[in-house]
Design an enzyme around this catalytic site. Structure first.
Site, PDB file in Angstrom:
ATOM      1  N   TYR A 143      60.165 100.753  79.336  1.00  0.00           N
ATOM      2  CA  TYR A 143      61.290 100.428  78.457  1.00  0.00           C
ATOM      3  C   TYR A 143      61.059 100.902  77.024  1.00  0.00           C
ATOM      4  O   TYR A 143      61.816 100.565  76.131  1.00  0.00           O
ATOM      5  CB  TYR A 143      61.546  98.921  78.452  1.00  0.00           C
ATOM      6  N   LYS A 200      50.298  96.673  88.990  1.00  0.00           N
ATOM      7  CA  LYS A 200      50.172  97.563  90.150  1.00  0.00           C
ATOM      8  C   LYS A 200      48.979  98.479  89.848  1.00  0.00           C
ATOM      9  O   LYS A 200      49.085  99.713  89.887  1.00  0.00           O
ATOM     10  CB  LYS A 200      51.482  98.347  90.335  1.00  0.00           C
ATOM     11  N   ASP A 216      54.122  93.697  94.097  1.00  0.00           N
ATOM     12  CA  ASP A 216      54.898  93.564  95.344  1.00  0.00           C
ATOM     13  C   ASP A 216      54.512  92.278  96.084  1.00  0.00           C
ATOM     14  O   ASP A 216      55.381  91.516  96.533  1.00  0.00           O
ATOM     15  CB  ASP A 216      54.749  94.804  96.241  1.00  0.00           C
ATOM     16  N   ASP A 235      60.877  92.011  83.774  1.00  0.00           N
ATOM     17  CA  ASP A 235      62.335  92.006  83.853  1.00  0.00           C
ATOM     18  C   ASP A 235      62.774  91.626  85.266  1.00  0.00           C
ATOM     19  O   ASP A 235      63.597  90.729  85.482  1.00  0.00           O
ATOM     20  CB  ASP A 235      62.835  93.415  83.492  1.00  0.00           C
TER      21      ASP A 235
END
Ligand code: NAI
Length: 362
Positions: free
Chosen positions: A125, A192, A226, A250
């Site tokens: 972002y 991740k 995940d 987000d």
């Protein structure tokens, strides 16, 4: 002189109605607040030439605490989101989004009590993007190839994902300090890092370093994003405070809001080293403008967070308890809650009547 001065930005769409309800409730707690009302958004563009005039930013800087209603971002016009601009101008690097169960909201889960701490300034972002077909993309693709770092298809668009030590350290530290100050026992860092070694890997490394400083006081764990999503749906009670880079924050905070009844009841805050801007998660719901129908719960719970931030913990707790009482009873609620609970909007009350019911239970 009032004890606190707070900048109030009513916003547009349903903003003025829900902030009026919020302000009536906060005033009814007896906490002395002087509200300095300033406007931003499309409505001020003609007068000031910008949707976010300098005097609005200055008012927040001066008072250090602001609460706002949602502001519409018109599609297809020149200006970018006022909300994003305000966060950037004031370096509000923390996006705080609690998600907790309230009976009577039709939520799928009953015992959720999660606080999401999202990094607000970097990651994908950061807004550093290169358009497909541009000379810049071609140059970047050649540069990456020359470094032997990989092959990018020539018809690609590229967005950069910067994650810094500075940005990671301050958000993780904030999450731990929040946990300590609020009697929370665990912080989960989400990433991740197994795939994104130099961005998320850095975030995880820094999170582990900071966590070591809090060892024995606040528990720490890390999870892959995940698996986190699956875990949240299967066993949300396993989570306490969560700290995430911008994009995962987000997405995961919306997921968490969904567990407890949706955006209509989700409070939020954007906090920096000097100032804090409190705002609900939802938008300006233009179709309900001026109809005294919108649900002010998210705005009111946002005000409860603000009261806590101002050191008025007792008043914040009373607002929260009153909201819970009215929603739990289920008689005096807005159309959306009524529809969720009964399948019909019959018997729903308006925005201000709902606020009256909350005030009666303070
Ligand atoms: P939205 O949150 O305004 O609406 C989504 C759905 O939820 C609509 O069906 C709406 O009617 C309903 N809804 C939202 N809040 C509600 C409430 N308090 N009570 C009852 N129903 C409610 O999202 P949307 O439609 O994507 O965005 C509308 C405008 O708001 C856009 O211009 C967007 O840019 C802006 N926006 C502003 C935000 C802010 O000021 N922080 C945040 C999100 C969107």
């Amino acid at each position: 002189m009032a004890k606190h001065t707070v900048t109030l930005i009513p916003g547009d769409g349903i903003g003025p109605e829900i902030t009026t309800a919020m302000r009536r409730i906060v005033d009814a707690t007896g906490v002395e607040i002087e509200w300095e009302v300033v406007d931003a958004g499309e409505g001020v563009v003609e007068q000031f030439g910008t949707p976010l005039p300098d005097h609005v930013i200055e008012a927040v800087r001066r008072n250090k605490v602001a609460i706002k209603g949602p502001i519409t971002t018109p599609v297809g016009t020149g200006f970018r989101s006022v909300n994003v601009a305000l966060r950037k101008a004031l370096d509000l690097y923390v996006n705080l989004r609690p998600a907790f169960s309230i009976e009577g909201t039709g939520a799928r889960y009953k015992d959720v009590d999660i606080v999401i701490v999202r990094e607000n300034t970097e990651d994908l972002y950061a807004g550093i993007e290169f358009e497909e077909g541009s000379a810049d993309v071609a140059e970047l693709i050649d540069w990456v190839a020359a470094k032997g770092a990989g092959t990018i298809r020539p018809d690609s668009g590229i967005s950069l994902k910067p994650i810094s030590v500075t940005g990671s350290a301050r958000i993780v530290r904030w999450a731990f300090e929040y946990a300590l100050a609020n009697g929370r026992s665990k912080v989960t860092a989400v990433h991740k890092a197994n795939i994104l070694k130099y961005s998320d890997g850095l975030f995880l490394r820094v999170a582990r370093e900071i966590a070591a400083e809090y060892q024995g006081r606040v528990e720490f764990e890390d999870r892959i994003v995940d698996a986190t999503c699956m875990g949240l749906v299967l066993r949300p009670e396993d989570f306490d405070v969560m700290v995430l880079p911008n994009l995962y924050g987000d997405i995961v905070s919306d997921l968490a809001a969904g567990l407890v009844g949706g955006l209509g009841i989700a409070p939020g805050a954007n906090i920096g080293a000097d100032c804090a801007v409190f705002e609900p998660v939802h938008g300006s719901a233009p179709k309900y403008t001026g109809r005294d129908m919108a649900n002010p719960t998210a705005e009111v719970l946002t005000a409860a967070l603000m009261l806590q931030h101002l050191g008025e913990r007792d008043a914040g707790d009373r607002v929260l308890a009153a909201v819970k009482a009215v929603l739990g009873e289920g008689a005096t609620v807005t159309y959306d809650i009524k529809r969720t609970n009964t399948g019909s909007t019959d018997g729903a009350v308006g925005t201000q009547a709902y606020a009256d019911a909350i005030i009666a239970r303070l």
